[in-house]
Write a protein that holds these residues in place. Structure first.
Motif, PDB file in Angstrom:
ATOM      1  N   VAL A 138      10.076   1.053   5.527  1.00  0.00           N
ATOM      2  CA  VAL A 138       9.272   0.631   6.680  1.00  0.00           C
ATOM      3  C   VAL A 138      10.165   0.086   7.785  1.00  0.00           C
ATOM      4  N   ARG A 139      11.124  -0.732   7.426  1.00  0.00           N
ATOM      5  CA  ARG A 139      12.023  -1.299   8.434  1.00  0.00           C
ATOM      6  C   ARG A 139      12.825  -0.206   9.131  1.00  0.00           C
ATOM      7  N   HIS A 140      13.194   0.822   8.388  1.00  0.00           N
ATOM      8  CA  HIS A 140      13.907   1.939   9.004  1.00  0.00           C
ATOM      9  C   HIS A 140      13.020   2.662  10.018  1.00  0.00           C
ATOM     10  N   GLN A 141      11.721   2.841   9.686  1.00  0.00           N
ATOM     11  CA  GLN A 141      10.800   3.492  10.626  1.00  0.00           C
ATOM     12  C   GLN A 141      10.678   2.682  11.914  1.00  0.00           C
ATOM     13  N   ARG A 142      10.574   1.388  11.786  1.00  0.00           N
ATOM     14  CA  ARG A 142      10.415   0.532  12.963  1.00  0.00           C
ATOM     15  C   ARG A 142      11.698   0.511  13.807  1.00  0.00           C
ATOM     16  N   LYS A 143      12.838   0.457  13.157  1.00  0.00           N
ATOM     17  CA  LYS A 143      14.098   0.480  13.893  1.00  0.00           C
ATOM     18  C   LYS A 143      14.267   1.811  14.620  1.00  0.00           C
ATOM     19  N   SER A 144      13.904   2.906  13.948  1.00  0.00           N
ATOM     20  CA  SER A 144      14.034   4.231  14.557  1.00  0.00           C
ATOM     21  C   SER A 144      13.076   4.394  15.727  1.00  0.00           C
ATOM     22  N   GLY A 166     -14.735  -1.018  12.755  1.00  0.00           N
ATOM     23  CA  GLY A 166     -13.683  -0.260  13.410  1.00  0.00           C
ATOM     24  C   GLY A 166     -12.293  -0.667  12.995  1.00  0.00           C
ATOM     25  N   GLY A 167     -12.192  -1.467  11.921  1.00  0.00           N
ATOM     26  CA  GLY A 167     -10.886  -1.916  11.465  1.00  0.00           C
ATOM     27  C   GLY A 167     -10.201  -0.878  10.595  1.00  0.00           C
ATOM     28  N   GLU A 168      -9.126  -1.307   9.924  1.00  0.00           N
ATOM     29  CA  GLU A 168      -8.329  -0.400   9.115  1.00  0.00           C
ATOM     30  C   GLU A 168      -8.710  -0.498   7.654  1.00  0.00           C
ATOM     31  N   GLY A 169      -8.836   0.660   7.015  1.00  0.00           N
ATOM     32  CA  GLY A 169      -9.095   0.727   5.594  1.00  0.00           C
ATOM     33  C   GLY A 169      -7.837   1.109   4.833  1.00  0.00           C
ATOM     34  N   ARG A 170      -7.999   1.922   3.808  1.00  0.00           N
ATOM     35  CA  ARG A 170      -6.880   2.262   2.932  1.00  0.00           C
ATOM     36  C   ARG A 170      -5.862   3.161   3.618  1.00  0.00           C
ATOM     37  N   LEU A 171      -4.624   3.064   3.145  1.00  0.00           N
ATOM     38  CA  LEU A 171      -3.546   3.906   3.631  1.00  0.00           C
ATOM     39  C   LEU A 171      -3.733   5.315   3.071  1.00  0.00           C
ATOM     40  N   LEU A 172      -3.707   6.318   3.957  1.00  0.00           N
ATOM     41  CA  LEU A 172      -3.927   7.705   3.556  1.00  0.00           C
ATOM     42  C   LEU A 172      -2.670   8.560   3.650  1.00  0.00           C
ATOM     43  N   GLY A 173      -1.731   8.187   4.520  1.00  0.00           N
ATOM     44  CA  GLY A 173      -0.555   9.027   4.659  1.00  0.00           C
ATOM     45  C   GLY A 173       0.341   8.607   5.801  1.00  0.00           C
ATOM     46  N   HIS A 174       1.104   9.566   6.283  1.00  0.00           N
ATOM     47  CA  HIS A 174       2.163   9.306   7.266  1.00  0.00           C
ATOM     48  C   HIS A 174       2.398  10.564   8.077  1.00  0.00           C
ATOM     49  N   ALA A 224       0.829  -1.206   0.000  1.00  0.00           N
ATOM     50  CA  ALA A 224       0.000   0.000   0.000  1.00  0.00           C
ATOM     51  C   ALA A 224       0.862   1.254   0.000  1.00  0.00           C
ATOM     52  N   LEU A 225       2.003   1.195   0.671  1.00  0.00           N
ATOM     53  CA  LEU A 225       2.931   2.320   0.696  1.00  0.00           C
ATOM     54  C   LEU A 225       3.424   2.642  -0.700  1.00  0.00           C
ATOM     55  N   VAL A 226       3.859   1.633  -1.428  1.00  0.00           N
ATOM     56  CA  VAL A 226       4.365   1.840  -2.782  1.00  0.00           C
ATOM     57  C   VAL A 226       3.253   2.334  -3.695  1.00  0.00           C
ATOM     58  N   MET A 234       9.057   6.035  -3.738  1.00  0.00           N
ATOM     59  CA  MET A 234       9.292   4.608  -3.530  1.00  0.00           C
ATOM     60  C   MET A 234       8.694   3.864  -4.708  1.00  0.00           C
ATOM     61  N   ARG A 235       9.547   3.406  -5.586  1.00  0.00           N
ATOM     62  CA  ARG A 235       9.084   2.832  -6.841  1.00  0.00           C
ATOM     63  C   ARG A 235       8.917   1.323  -6.778  1.00  0.00           C
TER      64      ARG A 235
END
Length: 203
Positions: free
Chosen positions: A72-78, A97-105, A43-45, A62-63
């Motif tokens: 993503v791994r960098h975000q989690r490590k940080s 109440g679950g998660e839908g589409r990715l909207l941002g960061h 979804a990020l890409v 991010m292509r």
């Protein structure tokens, strides 16, 4: 805005279970903000398709899934080291109440007990731009940041964006980040001059 995590940290790190929520408005969905997961990579890409190849570090291009997974791994490590607390912004589904589409960061950088200042950043997925997502997500992050870190010394938050990004300037203004100064360019991540906005805990 409501959050299920308002504990004051006793050290520089917080668990990877923090979840923040923003209620729906008449025109926009409820939001869930939670730490990035590896399963968000596709979804990020997809959400970055159409981002210019020369995008700044605040909204990286991010292509491929390999690039996305590395990010993503960098975000989690940080997060684990307390260097930055990065949240995926997702649409909260009404049915369960679950998660839908990715909207941002959104991200809180360099926040730690005893430190008076920290920095925030954000970007919106290409398909969700122009829908008022960024101001709501940033306001949710800001409230959480001050609730969590002001008791241990946080007094103000910094927001930086390039002068070539007027949309980001509007987000800053809508969320109470006052324009403070022009910051000289710092290539390659910031090839143009920037605007510095600040929001204070007592503001």
């Amino acid at each position: 805005m409501n959050s299920n995590s308002t504990d004051t940290p006793t050290d520089a790190t917080l668990p990877l279970t923090v979840t923040l929520r923003a209620d729906a408005t008449p025109t926009t969905p409820a939001l869930t903000l939670r730490p990035w997961r590896e399963e968000d990579t596709a979804a990020l890409v997809e959400g970055h398709r159409g981002t210019p190849a020369d995008a700044s570090a605040s909204a990286p291009a991010m292509r491929t899934e390999a690039e996305g997974l590395r990010w993503v791994r960098h975000q989690r490590k940080s997060w684990a080291t307390g260097a930055r607390y990065a949240f995926a912004v997702l649409e909260k589904t009404e049915r369960d109440g679950g998660e839908g589409r990715l909207l941002g960061h959104v991200v809180l950088k360099d926040a730690a007990p005893g430190r008076p200042t920290a920095e925030v950043g954000y970007w919106t997925a290409v398909p969700a731009r122009g829908q008022g997502i960024a101001p709501r997500a940033l306001e949710t992050l800001t409230t959480w940041a001050f609730t969590t870190f002001a008791p241990t010394g946080l007094t103000h938050l910094r927001l930086l964006h390039q002068v070539t990004n007027p949309a980001s300037c509007r987000v800053a203004e809508k969320t109470g980040y006052a324009f403070t100064a022009i910051v000289p360019a710092s290539p390659p991540d910031y090839p143009a001059d920037g605007h510095l906005h600040i929001r204070r805990a007592d503001g």
